[in-house]
Each structure stands twice: as structure tokens, then as C-alpha cells.
Motif scaffolding. Sequence first.
Motif, PDB file in Angstrom:
ATOM      1  N   ARG A 407      10.347 -28.644  -3.288  1.00 41.03           N
ATOM      2  CA  ARG A 407      10.164 -30.078  -3.037  1.00 41.03           C
ATOM      3  C   ARG A 407       8.879 -30.328  -2.246  1.00 41.03           C
ATOM      4  O   ARG A 407       8.084 -31.217  -2.583  1.00 41.03           O
ATOM      5  N   ALA A 408       8.681 -29.540  -1.202  1.00 42.02           N
ATOM      6  CA  ALA A 408       7.501 -29.737  -0.364  1.00 42.02           C
ATOM      7  C   ALA A 408       6.218 -29.441  -1.135  1.00 42.02           C
ATOM      8  O   ALA A 408       5.212 -30.134  -0.972  1.00 42.02           O
ATOM      9  N   LEU A 409       6.250 -28.426  -1.982  1.00 43.57           N
ATOM     10  CA  LEU A 409       5.074 -28.119  -2.799  1.00 43.57           C
ATOM     11  C   LEU A 409       4.766 -29.263  -3.760  1.00 43.57           C
ATOM     12  O   LEU A 409       3.603 -29.601  -3.992  1.00 43.57           O
ATOM     13  N   ALA A 410       5.821 -29.848  -4.334  1.00 42.52           N
ATOM     14  CA  ALA A 410       5.616 -30.980  -5.242  1.00 42.52           C
ATOM     15  C   ALA A 410       4.999 -32.160  -4.503  1.00 42.52           C
ATOM     16  O   ALA A 410       4.094 -32.832  -5.013  1.00 42.52           O
ATOM     17  N   GLU A 411       5.472 -32.423  -3.294  1.00 42.54           N
ATOM     18  CA  GLU A 411       4.923 -33.518  -2.501  1.00 42.54           C
ATOM     19  C   GLU A 411       3.467 -33.251  -2.131  1.00 42.54           C
ATOM     20  O   GLU A 411       2.617 -34.146  -2.187  1.00 42.54           O
ATOM     21  N   GLN A 412       3.181 -32.015  -1.749  1.00 39.84           N
ATOM     22  CA  GLN A 412       1.817 -31.655  -1.378  1.00 39.84           C
ATOM     23  C   GLN A 412       0.878 -31.802  -2.574  1.00 39.84           C
ATOM     24  O   GLN A 412      -0.234 -32.318  -2.445  1.00 39.84           O
ATOM     25  N   LYS A 413       1.350 -31.350  -3.716  1.00 41.24           N
ATOM     26  CA  LYS A 413       0.535 -31.456  -4.926  1.00 41.24           C
ATOM     27  C   LYS A 413       0.256 -32.910  -5.275  1.00 41.24           C
ATOM     28  O   LYS A 413      -0.858 -33.273  -5.671  1.00 41.24           O
ATOM     29  N   PHE A 414       1.271 -33.763  -5.136  1.00 36.11           N
ATOM     30  CA  PHE A 414       1.092 -35.179  -5.457  1.00 36.11           C
ATOM     31  C   PHE A 414       0.161 -35.858  -4.454  1.00 36.11           C
ATOM     32  O   PHE A 414      -0.714 -36.644  -4.821  1.00 36.11           O
ATOM     33  N   ARG A 415       0.337 -35.531  -3.185  1.00 33.25           N
ATOM     34  CA  ARG A 415      -0.480 -36.180  -2.157  1.00 33.25           C
ATOM     35  C   ARG A 415      -1.959 -35.867  -2.351  1.00 33.25           C
ATOM     36  O   ARG A 415      -2.813 -36.727  -2.187  1.00 33.25           O
ATOM     37  N   TYR A 520       1.528 -18.294   0.372  1.00 31.73           N
ATOM     38  CA  TYR A 520       0.269 -18.955   0.009  1.00 31.73           C
ATOM     39  C   TYR A 520       0.287 -20.468   0.239  1.00 31.73           C
ATOM     40  O   TYR A 520      -0.679 -21.155  -0.085  1.00 31.73           O
ATOM     41  N   ILE A 521       1.359 -20.990   0.772  1.00 30.28           N
ATOM     42  CA  ILE A 521       1.423 -22.431   1.010  1.00 30.28           C
ATOM     43  C   ILE A 521       0.393 -22.829   2.058  1.00 30.28           C
ATOM     44  O   ILE A 521       0.324 -22.244   3.141  1.00 30.28           O
ATOM     45  N   ALA A 522      -0.420 -23.817   1.735  1.00 30.25           N
ATOM     46  CA  ALA A 522      -1.479 -24.256   2.651  1.00 30.25           C
ATOM     47  C   ALA A 522      -0.874 -24.914   3.880  1.00 30.25           C
ATOM     48  O   ALA A 522      -0.017 -25.787   3.776  1.00 30.25           O
ATOM     49  N   GLY A 523      -1.356 -24.465   5.044  1.00 30.87           N
ATOM     50  CA  GLY A 523      -0.911 -25.078   6.293  1.00 30.87           C
ATOM     51  C   GLY A 523      -1.989 -25.942   6.910  1.00 30.87           C
ATOM     52  O   GLY A 523      -1.715 -27.022   7.431  1.00 30.87           O
ATOM     53  N   ASP A 524      -3.237 -25.489   6.829  1.00 27.11           N
ATOM     54  CA  ASP A 524      -4.365 -26.250   7.366  1.00 27.11           C
ATOM     55  C   ASP A 524      -4.942 -27.111   6.249  1.00 27.11           C
ATOM     56  O   ASP A 524      -5.591 -26.620   5.332  1.00 27.11           O
ATOM     57  N   LEU A 525      -4.692 -28.398   6.329  1.00 24.69           N
ATOM     58  CA  LEU A 525      -5.158 -29.334   5.297  1.00 24.69           C
ATOM     59  C   LEU A 525      -6.245 -30.260   5.843  1.00 24.69           C
ATOM     60  O   LEU A 525      -6.489 -31.331   5.286  1.00 24.69           O
ATOM     61  N   GLU A 598       2.474 -10.483  -9.697  1.00 22.48           N
ATOM     62  CA  GLU A 598       3.464 -10.747  -8.654  1.00 22.48           C
ATOM     63  C   GLU A 598       2.869 -11.492  -7.470  1.00 22.48           C
ATOM     64  O   GLU A 598       3.552 -12.255  -6.794  1.00 22.48           O
ATOM     65  N   LEU A 599       1.571 -11.271  -7.206  1.00 18.72           N
ATOM     66  CA  LEU A 599       0.916 -11.924  -6.075  1.00 18.72           C
ATOM     67  C   LEU A 599       0.378 -13.300  -6.440  1.00 18.72           C
ATOM     68  O   LEU A 599       0.462 -14.246  -5.656  1.00 18.72           O
ATOM     69  N   SER A 600      -0.183 -13.396  -7.649  1.00 16.05           N
ATOM     70  CA  SER A 600      -0.840 -14.641  -8.028  1.00 16.05           C
ATOM     71  C   SER A 600       0.147 -15.731  -8.414  1.00 16.05           C
ATOM     72  O   SER A 600      -0.167 -16.918  -8.305  1.00 16.05           O
ATOM     73  N   TYR A 601       1.349 -15.368  -8.869  1.00 16.60           N
ATOM     74  CA  TYR A 601       2.306 -16.385  -9.300  1.00 16.60           C
ATOM     75  C   TYR A 601       2.713 -17.314  -8.164  1.00 16.60           C
ATOM     76  O   TYR A 601       2.643 -18.537  -8.304  1.00 16.60           O
ATOM     77  N   PRO A 602       3.131 -16.783  -7.004  1.00 16.41           N
ATOM     78  CA  PRO A 602       3.439 -17.718  -5.892  1.00 16.41           C
ATOM     79  C   PRO A 602       2.221 -18.505  -5.441  1.00 16.41           C
ATOM     80  O   PRO A 602       2.349 -19.653  -5.002  1.00 16.41           O
ATOM     81  N   ALA A 603       1.037 -17.911  -5.517  1.00 15.21           N
ATOM     82  CA  ALA A 603      -0.172 -18.658  -5.168  1.00 15.21           C
ATOM     83  C   ALA A 603      -0.343 -19.845  -6.097  1.00 15.21           C
ATOM     84  O   ALA A 603      -0.675 -20.960  -5.669  1.00 15.21           O
ATOM     85  N   ASN A 604      -0.110 -19.621  -7.382  1.00 13.25           N
ATOM     86  CA  ASN A 604      -0.227 -20.710  -8.350  1.00 13.25           C
ATOM     87  C   ASN A 604       0.784 -21.814  -8.068  1.00 13.25           C
ATOM     88  O   ASN A 604       0.474 -23.000  -8.207  1.00 13.25           O
ATOM     89  N   LEU A 605       1.997 -21.448  -7.666  1.00 11.13           N
ATOM     90  CA  LEU A 605       2.990 -22.457  -7.293  1.00 11.13           C
ATOM     91  C   LEU A 605       2.512 -23.299  -6.126  1.00 11.13           C
ATOM     92  O   LEU A 605       2.850 -24.472  -6.004  1.00 11.13           O
ATOM     93  N   ILE A 623     -11.415 -18.883  -8.344  1.00  7.49           N
ATOM     94  CA  ILE A 623     -10.310 -19.266  -7.465  1.00  7.49           C
ATOM     95  C   ILE A 623     -10.477 -20.741  -7.144  1.00  7.49           C
ATOM     96  O   ILE A 623     -11.554 -21.173  -6.720  1.00  7.49           O
ATOM     97  N   THR A 624      -9.425 -21.517  -7.319  1.00  5.45           N
ATOM     98  CA  THR A 624      -9.531 -22.952  -7.047  1.00  5.45           C
ATOM     99  C   THR A 624      -8.213 -23.468  -6.501  1.00  5.45           C
ATOM    100  O   THR A 624      -7.141 -22.919  -6.784  1.00  5.45           O
ATOM    101  N   GLY A 625      -8.295 -24.515  -5.704  1.00  2.00           N
ATOM    102  CA  GLY A 625      -7.105 -25.119  -5.127  1.00  2.00           C
ATOM    103  C   GLY A 625      -7.275 -25.285  -3.630  1.00  2.00           C
ATOM    104  O   GLY A 625      -8.389 -25.314  -3.103  1.00  2.00           O
ATOM    105  N   PHE A 626      -6.157 -25.397  -2.929  1.00  4.49           N
ATOM    106  CA  PHE A 626      -6.219 -25.537  -1.472  1.00  4.49           C
ATOM    107  C   PHE A 626      -6.969 -24.343  -0.884  1.00  4.49           C
ATOM    108  O   PHE A 626      -6.666 -23.193  -1.186  1.00  4.49           O
ATOM    109  N   ASN A 627      -7.940 -24.623  -0.034  1.00  3.93           N
ATOM    110  CA  ASN A 627      -8.810 -23.547   0.441  1.00  3.93           C
ATOM    111  C   ASN A 627      -8.212 -22.746   1.591  1.00  3.93           C
ATOM    112  O   ASN A 627      -8.717 -21.676   1.941  1.00  3.93           O
ATOM    113  N   ASP A 628      -7.115 -23.210   2.181  1.00  2.00           N
ATOM    114  CA  ASP A 628      -6.591 -22.584   3.391  1.00  2.00           C
ATOM    115  C   ASP A 628      -6.272 -21.098   3.199  1.00  2.00           C
ATOM    116  O   ASP A 628      -6.590 -20.282   4.056  1.00  2.00           O
ATOM    117  N   LYS A 629      -5.635 -20.726   2.088  1.00  2.00           N
ATOM    118  CA  LYS A 629      -5.206 -19.339   1.883  1.00  2.00           C
ATOM    119  C   LYS A 629      -6.043 -18.612   0.828  1.00  2.00           C
ATOM    120  O   LYS A 629      -5.627 -17.580   0.309  1.00  2.00           O
TER     121      LYS A 629
END
Length: 971
Positions: A407-415, A520-525, A598-605, A623-629
Motif C-alpha cells: 500500500r505504501a509503495l503504491a501511494e509513494q508511486k502515485f505521489r 530498497y524503499i526510498a526513505g530520503d525523498l 532476486e535483488l532487482s525484483y524488490p528494487a523494481n517494486l 538505473i532509474t527511479g528514486f535516487n535514495d537507494k
Amino acid sequence: MTSRFMVSSFKRWIVWLLVVTVTTACGLIGGEKTDEEKFSSVIVKSENDYRDYQSVELSNKLRILLISDSTTDKAAASLDVHVGSAQDPDNYQGLAHFLEHMLFLGTKKFPEAGAYQTFISTHSGNHNAYTSFEHTNYFFDIDPAYLDQALDRFSQFFIAPLFTDEYVEREKNAVHSEYMAKIKTDQRKALDVFKSVINSRHPFAKFSVGNLDTLSVHDRREANDSGYLRDQLLSFYDEHYSASIMTLVVMGRESLPELEAIVRKRFSAIPTSDKQVESIDEPLFVKGSLPLMLQIQPEKEQRRLSIVFPTEEEVGFYRQKPLHYLGNLIGHEGKGSLLSYLKQKGWAEGLSAGTGLSYMGGATFNVTIKLTPKGVESVDDIIVAIFQAVNRISPGDDQRWLFEEQRALAEQKFRYQDMSTPIHYVLGLATDMHYYPLQDLLQGSTIMRQYDQQLIKRFLAYLTPANSFITLTAPEAKVDKQTHFYSTRYSVSPIDLQLLKRWVDGGLNPEITLPEANIYIAGDLNLKPSASTDSVDLPPELILEDNGLRLWFKHDEQFNLPKGSLLFSVRSPLASDSAEHKALLQMYTSMVSDQLTELSYPANLASLSYSLSSHGRGFSVKITGFNDKQDLLLDEILKALEFPRFDPQRFENLKQDKIRHLENAKKGQPYHRVMGQLPEMIYRYQWSEEQLLSVYKAMTLDQLKGFKQQLLARGEIDMLVFGNYVEQDAQHYAKKVSFSLLQNHAAPPPIEVVKLKEGILSRVIDSNYSDAALMLYFQGTDADKKRRAAMGLTAQILRADFYTKLRTEKQLGYIVIAGAYPIMEVPGIYFLVQSPVAGPSELKQEIENYLTQQITMAVDLDEKQFIRHREALVLLLSESPQNLWEQSEQYWQDIAQNYYQFDFKEQLIAAVKSVTLDEWRQYFTEDIVGRQSRAIWIYSVGQFTEQSTIGETPIESVPLFKSKQAYYHFP
């Protein structure tokens, strides 16, 4: 710690979502509501979404969403009719699809067939439509200045189409051509079997495409076939094309009041019958018929196991998304996952899980596994493992964190969502309007709000052996039946009771576990500061050039997201200098990618994705996406590249997969085959399927190990860091990459492109389709940018007309395409037809006749028309990147082509603007219709064996041909 952070973050996001809304019609326009009531007051949108939205419902019950974006390069619109093949009459299957085709062929106000397509093309636009089980969707984009005129033409599809007798008969052939073009496609063949086996009374069992038989007169007392079919069309249109089941989304530069005025004027005349879509009550499978085992023999060599579980409809639970939640757990690819277990056993290469078919009245949950040959022998054990993965899920408070993380990942992605192209955005929203309340329209497909244990248990109860429809697709399949439409060989049988008991009693498997907390969930946004206040319009800067490493950096101030793109290319002299090295490079990158799954799949999520791919000069990592991790992911990628885990079993499985892929390529659609042949003929170091197959079959693991050492021993690295970074970040990343992958500097050789001589050549290729296909490729007489611009203008001027003449009027086939085909800096253009009714000699004659007629067109083309086409091409070239990723790709392409000032697009636009009408005529004569043209006909014969040659100088051996050519060189 990660899950607690995510839950608290989610609570903060809920507060944010409650305040980030946009007022719709009443608040924006003011005044009293009319009987054309607005149907909501708020739309939740992303913090990053700067566009304005408004909802309108017209008196005819047409629901409309308006999107105002004053900066958009393209206006766009999509109208979705909540009707599809489900509504086809039993004796005219494919009628909904056929009707979709017919709406493009003239209306009362704009009667000329092809006029709509020409208008869209002439004004920098694209258009298309599709028919699915429940929907028929029409969409386009265009130069924003011409939105109103385009909507005038577009709206007439739904007000006063002509259904001209002449085109009813012609377009029936086009639908049949579409059917024939994909008759050997395994996806269509498998769907044909599925439709043959499910409940015959369920609407999904109908043949949705249509062909000459299903669209022909079924009452033989009727004398006029096309006239009777036209009556069917009119009846279907009158019954189903009601404004009450239509949704429309329009995006433009105009203000919301201006857009509302346009759509009211254009769409209020659509008739309505107050029709509503009814839910389907008929079950997908006859009660008591499951479980079943289906076996299919595919056209291509492939092995796949799928389990379909029919469920109740899920869309009403879009805030809970129970099937999405279950799919994330079963389809996870991280440590301890079902896929990891199957790969360790040597049984599988890939897996997916989630919602399959979804409609009003039901849905399916599908698990699909890409098998190895060893996996085919172990299907029963694999099915046990699937149910063991299902058994691992036990909804309760101890598993709540799994939902909260999703749920939190979905919210982060939408935001922090990225903007998409207007045409894709309106297309998706027009469909979603049928399913989500307006407030949640923009987030309905991704939102996850409520953890409901009982609801998850309810849907989990469908995932049982007794409720399973199992399909094994493999060359080894035992078959005894054949479908009618696609001649697919299959068999169907009940499940042995002892086997069923084994699946039921599977219990738990200690090697198959639930996902771990996502690291891999970004904490510093937070957004990082820019070192410059005036760098928004500046290109990336070369901040480091040392011993084979070039590093470009740019801090993003355009998209303002906590995201970034980190790209680097390792270029080696060994990348493609031989077929052996090309295949070894591909195998090396495939094994590293497999190791990283195995490592990249959770990162992609966590919206942090990467790709590793080989190319003509080496390999690239993106590599693209949230830069924190990103630092964490980069470390794992570099470790795998430098110290790959060369597991013998994985090597053998991946090697066999490469061999199957190359062998299957020979069975592709004819137009894919002829288009795929051209790069092999034009690039000096492009290798054929046969050459690569020979290498793969002989390849050993020791060879690969040795090649990896050679590959990384000498080379150079180009690197781009663009986004939410500071310069120190870029330097830090570059240091890591160069330390791991750069030993000694050596530049790769230039890319060499054949410089065709004057004259016309031909090349015939094999195909197992009955359709013939033919492509004519013209190469410019030099690599001058102005000539390339002129070739692009030729494609712009001809592409819509070529389609109309050879497809709509001549009815030569469903696939008719013309377009620019530059190779590196070398200008080119192609004309392509795939046909079930004409062989290569006939197609050649038709294309030659068409081009001969264009000589007159070129002479008659007036200045105003030419300028319109030139402006259209300039607008296409000038389109701005929609998101940070698209912008980084544009920069990256400039680097790859040595445009270190990042001005390739500007140079090409300037060249287009500089071409005059007289100059274009000269280039057109020299490159296309003159005696100095340089051309190649590439074709497949199909069923037309008497036309195996087409009368031009044949190329018997591509390697011999390339050995005698001069070349352009591109460093």
C-alpha cells in the motif's frame, strides 16, 4: 524497521491526499447546474500533477473528463464505448471489431474514406482503435492548435457514420487479413483453445476477431451479402453505440471552460438510448467441470505452464485489491520466492501471477510459468510447489505488514508519479472512467487502502486444486483435437484423483517463503540543491574525462522529483567484431541479469528499476527511479558484472533459451522477418540468426569465462548522471564504475553502415506463413542531414496516403506501413505490405505504381500543403520529454551518437525547416523515383510459390554482399 517507517509514512500521505484535490465544473465555471449535471466535485491527483481537470456530463448522458495543460506538445482524445466482442451476435462473431474498422471510412459530414487519417497525419498526429471483450476504444493525438477540428471529425464517428456499401465489402477483407496475419501467433492459438473449452454459453467463448466466414451472410435467402452485413452493422451500432455507455477524455492547451465549450458543441449530438451494460451471469466454466488439464502444441518452440482460477469480479474492491495483493506474493521473484525455488530445481525460467481476465461478472487469477524441458517432465511437482506457495499465505495480523508495504509503495508511486504521453494517458483514463468513481479516477488502478483479512481469505479460497484450469503448452504435449479458427492442436482431460489429492495435501515448503522487508524503499525523498541558478535549459556538462571514462552530469530542475537516471555504457573492441563475440556478450549480460533477479525484483517494486543489455559496442546499464537507494543497487550490479556467478545449470538453461529464441524468430510474422533482415544487410557487424545459432550450440562455460576477462580487460566507459543529484554524487558513482569495470583504455572500432550503390537489389527470406510480405527500402545518396530531413518529409507526406491507397482501397492486406528508416546518420525510407491475397511480384507492381503516381503528386503539391507537412514534422521532432526518464534517454542518445553538445534534435529540426519545396522535389526524385536511387526489395513468398523471384538483382549471400560494399563510418 522498514515496515514501521512505511506505515507511518502512509498515514502522512493520507493527510496529503485529502487536501490535494482539484475543483471540477461547478467551482471552476460558476453559475447554476443545468440538467447536464456535473457528476463529482473533487479529483484526487498527484502532487506532481500540474494539470487541471474537470468533469462534465452532457444531456445525452455522455460522461467527459477534460484535462487542461497549457504546456502540452500534443492534444489528445479517447472515446471508450463500453461494448465489445461480448455483444457480438452469435451468427456474426467479430461484428464489434468489424464495426470499429468501419467507423474510420467516412461519415456524413466528412464522407471521404481516409480523410480523418490524412487530417491527423498532416497535423503531427497518431490515431488508432481497439476492440476488446468489453470495450471499443478510439483515440488520437494531434498538434494542439488543431484539436477542435480533429474533434469535429472524430465526433462524427459516433453521430453519423456512413457504412458505405463499397467499404463494407472491402473492409471485411481487411478484417480477414488481420485474422490471417496472426493465424500462427501462439498467443492467439492458445486463446482459441481456451475459448473452445470454456462454457460455450459464456460470451468470452465467441470468436472476437472475425473473418470472411463469420462476417458473411448466414441467411442464404439474402442475395446481397454486403447489404445484409451492412444491416447487421447498423443494427449493432443503433443498439450499442449509445452515449450513456460512452466515456470521453480530452486533453488540450485550452482552458477548462474552452474545452467544455468544444466538447459540448462536438459531442452533444451523439444519440442515446439510456442503455446500460449488464453484468454477465453465465459462469466462465460449467459448474462441476473443473479441475481440468489442457495440453497445447505451440507453433514456436516454447514451454509454459499456466493455472487459471475463475473468481468473482474484483473491480468493486479496487481499494483493497485482493487479487493484486495475492499476485504480488505468489509472483514475487526475490529470495525464497516460488520462482527462485523452481529455478534452483532447473524447472523454470520465469513466472508471473495476477489478474487475467476481468469483466463485469467475473475474473480469473492466473499463474504462468516459463518452463525448461526438465520442467515439462516435472509438471506435477511444479503444481505442488504452486499450491505450497498459496498455502504460505495466511491472512492475519502477522501478515498485515505485507499489505501495508504494498500500500505504501503504491501511494509513494502515485505521489511522485511520472507523466506519460497524452495519447496513452487519455486512453487509460477513458477506460477507467467505467470502473472508478471520479474522486479516485487518477489513482483507482493503483490505490491500496484497506487491509481486509476476510476479503483476502475469500479470494484465496478460489486458488484451490479443485478450482483450477491447468494448461501445459509444449512441443511434447499429447494432443488429439484441433480448433476451428487457428488449427491449434490440443487435448483436454480431467485430473486424476490421486494427483489431485497430492496437490491438496501439498502443505508447506520450507524453501518457499513470503517476501522479506524491502530494503530498497526510498526513505530520503528530499530534493537536492542545484549548484547553479540558471541551469534549467543547459545540457549535461562533461565533468570528467580520464583514461577512457567520460562522465556527464546534470542536476534536474525541470521535473523536480526525488528521482534520477544513472546510465553507463561499457564499450569494447570485442563487442561485435565476430558472431562468436556477439553471442558471448549476449550470454554474459543474460547470466548477470539472471543472477540479479532476486535483488532487482524488490528494487523494481520500490520504483527503482535497472536494465542490463548488450549492444553493438558493448553493454549498457541503466538505473532509474528514486535516487535514495541507487547506490545500494549499483553496488550489487557492479559486483555481479565483475564477479559473475557462472552456475553450470543456469548457463545451460539460458543457453538453450537463446537457441530457442533464435529458432523461433524464423517462425515470426512475415513482416517482422523482412524488417529484421535489413539491419543484418546494412550493418557490417550484424550477424544472422544462423551464425549466432551455430555459436550458441557450440558455446561452453569456459569460453564464457574467458570472454568475460577479455571483454573487461580493455575498453572505455561513457556515463550520464541526471536527476536529483549533486556533482559529488556523480563523481562517487563514476569512481565505483570505473574501479570495477575499466582496466585499460581502448576505443571500439567505428560502426560501419553499407553505402549502397546506385541500382536495385532483392533478397528473399524464408517464412512458414501463407501470407507474402514485401518491403522496399531506399537509402539516401549521402549522409547529409538536410537529405535526412527531406527523407523524413517524404515519409510524412506519403505514409497516410500509402496506407489508404494500398490497404483501404486496394485491400492488399491488414499490415501496410510506410515510414522513415534512418540508420545512424544515413537517411532511409521503407514501404511495407504483408498480404494474404497477393504475392511478392504483385505487391512489387502495386508499390511501383504507387510511387510512379507520386511523381505527379510531387509536381502538384503546392507551397501551402508542403509547409503544413513541414510544420507537422517539426512538431513531431520538437515534442518535449514527458518525464525524467525520457529526458535522460534523449541525452543518452546524443552521447551514443557523439553529439556532445546535445543538439542533435535541434540540428535535425533546423535541417527540416531549411528544406524548400523545390529542394524536396529534387531530393524526392534523386532518392525515390529517379534512376540514381539505391534500393533493396526484401520479401517472403508465402503461398505464392510461382512468384519466388521479383526480377531484380538478387543477393544470394549476405556476407558475400557485405564484403564487396563501401561503408559509412561512425565513431
